[in-house]
Design an enzyme around this catalytic site. Structure first.
Site, PDB file in Angstrom:
ATOM      1  N   SER A 245       0.831  -1.281   0.009  1.00  0.00           N
ATOM      2  CA  SER A 245       0.028  -0.124   0.004  1.00  0.00           C
ATOM      3  C   SER A 245       0.857   1.138  -0.139  1.00  0.00           C
ATOM      4  O   SER A 245       1.971   1.242   0.195  1.00  0.00           O
ATOM      5  CB  SER A 245      -0.714  -0.203   1.385  1.00  0.00           C
ATOM      6  OG  SER A 245      -0.118   0.365   2.274  1.00  0.00           O
ATOM      7  N   LYS A 246       0.151   2.352   0.106  1.00  0.00           N
ATOM      8  CA  LYS A 246       1.172   3.810   0.007  1.00  0.00           C
ATOM      9  C   LYS A 246       2.143   3.645   1.071  1.00  0.00           C
ATOM     10  O   LYS A 246       2.918   4.428   0.701  1.00  0.00           O
ATOM     11  CB  LYS A 246      -0.191   4.793   0.359  1.00  0.00           C
ATOM     12  CG  LYS A 246      -0.892   5.180  -0.694  1.00  0.00           C
ATOM     13  CD  LYS A 246      -1.577   6.439  -0.121  1.00  0.00           C
ATOM     14  CE  LYS A 246      -2.798   6.734  -1.078  1.00  0.00           C
ATOM     15  NZ  LYS A 246      -3.898   7.575  -0.594  1.00  0.00           N
ATOM     16  N   ARG A 247       1.826   2.991   2.143  1.00  0.00           N
ATOM     17  CA  ARG A 247       2.716   3.252   3.215  1.00  0.00           C
ATOM     18  C   ARG A 247       4.155   2.813   2.741  1.00  0.00           C
ATOM     19  O   ARG A 247       5.148   2.880   3.448  1.00  0.00           O
ATOM     20  CB  ARG A 247       2.389   2.309   4.374  1.00  0.00           C
ATOM     21  CG  ARG A 247       1.386   2.816   5.330  1.00  0.00           C
ATOM     22  CD  ARG A 247       1.052   1.891   6.468  1.00  0.00           C
ATOM     23  NE  ARG A 247       0.375   0.548   5.803  1.00  0.00           N
ATOM     24  CZ  ARG A 247       1.086  -0.568   5.845  1.00  0.00           C
ATOM     25  NH1 ARG A 247       2.053  -0.782   6.639  1.00  0.00           N
ATOM     26  NH2 ARG A 247       0.378  -1.824   5.749  1.00  0.00           N
TER      27      ARG A 247
END
Ligand code: GLU
Length: 472
Positions: A245-247
């Protein structure tokens, strides 16, 4: 019957976000599967969620596909332009008694759902309108949605190419809504109508759609269409083993272009997320097409490892000719405000390529070879302090005099002149002469071999840089 047995696959992104790593991998597996079997690759934009879909995201997706070189054969089709087709299919199911109007209001549904839960039952639609004659009549004045009359008996089994045999109990699948009160069709319905009308033979998509598949299969059955083959691709995880994900960094594949990745390297790396071909790591696009086999893709998730991705990129950079590598790197140099003048002697090409062993991305390559093109280097203060002190400058002066007299400017003559000065000044370690020279030329203490740098820069630039360092 033309092409009837031919493979037809589609990539069907929703333009509610960027084309991320997972989506690009799904697109790629569809693309490779189609190209390998000489089938057709279709692009379909699933934009029925009008609130979250934007033209900007659609553009990003198309740009990402183009950058990676996944050219599609048909489309892009937009679901919002196919509303008549969905409506027709809703009508057809209604007429055949395979769908029905449901007048239950949201509040009623909620109360009954709670009652089911309280009784320890699964909270599915209780089928109140299923048996009503809801075809015509006064009830029509009331708002209604359309539900699919889902067969309730027996098991539903299908063979997933990646996951093997999967069985669902039909009883668990409730009568899903296929058209909302405002008439708009729902996701599971539009996907099936599209796949039916586009004659899709293989549905290859992320395994987050696995739970939709039995519902969709029941719709294929109702529409009397042969059920396509399914391949639910395993998840891609971040290094911490959580869903990517974005993380974990870049959201969109096009960002990797900004970071200096080559599209062919990105394709190569994406293909290896779930697929393999013996021990081979580096593939050209042609090889990927030639070797791709969906049957090799299993169900275990793969991990997106940026270091490995950089390594793959480096391998692809090393495969380019010097001229190709230079042209690929040029935009990154220009982005840094450096005007690149392609001199007849190929200075710029040699300069960039002298650093290629050390760079994993084009951007890195631009950064570390930038000193060749700058009027004045970016000075590393510590390096200047340590190597351009009085002693360092004396050494630099000696080199300067000797270099100024050199008739032939190539690595061999430079090396000879350099060794002579080293001996004359009684310098034991080469580094003690090389570093003042390197700092004067590059501003830092790291660069390719000093003779190579000197040869590439050329006498005139070298002497100019020495003068500037000596005036420091
Ligand atoms: N539009 C769906 C998504 O972006 C894909 C649907 C499908 O492949 O069946 O997740």
């Amino acid at each position: 019957m033309k092409n009837n047995n031919r493979v037809r696959v589609r990539f069907a992104p929703s333009p509610t976000g960027h084309l991320h790593i997972g989506g690009a991998r799904t697109a790629l597996f569809n693309y490779l599967f189609a190209r390998n079997l000489k089938g057709t690759f279709i692009l379909r934009i699933e934009d029925t969620d009008r609130e979250r879909s934007t033209q900007e995201y659609t553009d990003f997706i198309l740009k990402g596909m183009e950058w990676l070189g996944m050219e599609w054969d048909e489309g892009p089709f937009h679901q919002t332009e196919r509303m008549d087709i969905y409506r027709e299919h809703v009508e057809k199911l209604l007429k055949e008694g395979k769908a029905y109007r449901c007048y239950c209001l949201p509040e009623e549904l909620e109360t009954r759902r709670k009652a089911l839960l309280a009784a320890g039952k699964k909270p599915k639609y209780d089928g109140k309108c299923r048996t009503m004659d809801s075809g015509l009549g006064t009830e029509d004045q009331k708002p209604y949605c359309i539900r699919f009359k889902a067969p309730q008996e027996g098991n539903l089994t299908f063979n997933d190419i990646c996951r093997g045999e999967i069985t669902f109990n039909r009883e668990e699948l409730d009568d899903m809504i296929i058209a909302r009160t405002d008439g708009s069709p729902t996701y599971n319905f539009t996907v099936v109508v599209d796949d039916v009308t586009m004659k899709i033979t293989h549905v290859i998509r992320g395994d987050d759609h696995l739970n939709n598949t039995p519902r969709q299969i029941q719709l294929y059955e109702a529409l009397n269409y042969p059920i396509p083959h399914f391949a639910h691709l395993p998840m891609i995880l971040g290094p911490d083993k959580q869903k990517l994900s974005k993380r974990h960094g870049a959201v969109s594949v096009i960002e990797y272009k900004t970071y200096g990745f080559l599209p062919e390297a990105m394709l190569n790396y994406l293909a290896r997320l779930g697929w393999s071909h013996g021990d081979q790591e580096i593939f050209t696009k042609e090889e990927l097409v030639q070797f791709f086999d969906l049957n090799v893709v299993g169900k275990s998730p793969s991990v997106f490892d940026i270091e490995k991705c950089k390594w793959v990129n480096h391998q692809h950079m090393m495969k380019l000719t010097h001229a190709e590598l230079f042209h690929a790197t040029k935009p990154y140099l220009e982005e840094m405000g450096l005007e690149i003048d392609l001199e007849a002697n190929g200075f710029a090409v040699k300069a960039v390529c002298s650093e290629r062993e050390r760079a994993k991305t084009l951007k890195e390559l631009a950064e570390i070879s930038a000193f060749y093109f700058r009027e004045e280097p970016v000075w590393d203060e510590k390096a200047v302090e340590k190597w351009l002190n009085d002693e360092g400058k004396q050494r630099l002066n000696a080199l300067k005099d000797s270099f100024a007299n050199l008739k032939i400017w190539d690595e061999a003559s430079i090396q000879t002149a350099f060794k002579e000065i080293q001996e004359k000044l009684g310098i034991k370690k080469m580094v003690d002469l090389a570093q003042p020279c390197r700092v004067a030329l590059t501003g830092t203490t790291t660069s390719p071999g000093i003779f190579e740098v000197l040869a590439i820069l050329g006498k005139e630039k070298v002497l100019k840089r020495f003068d500037r360092a000596l005036a420091f």
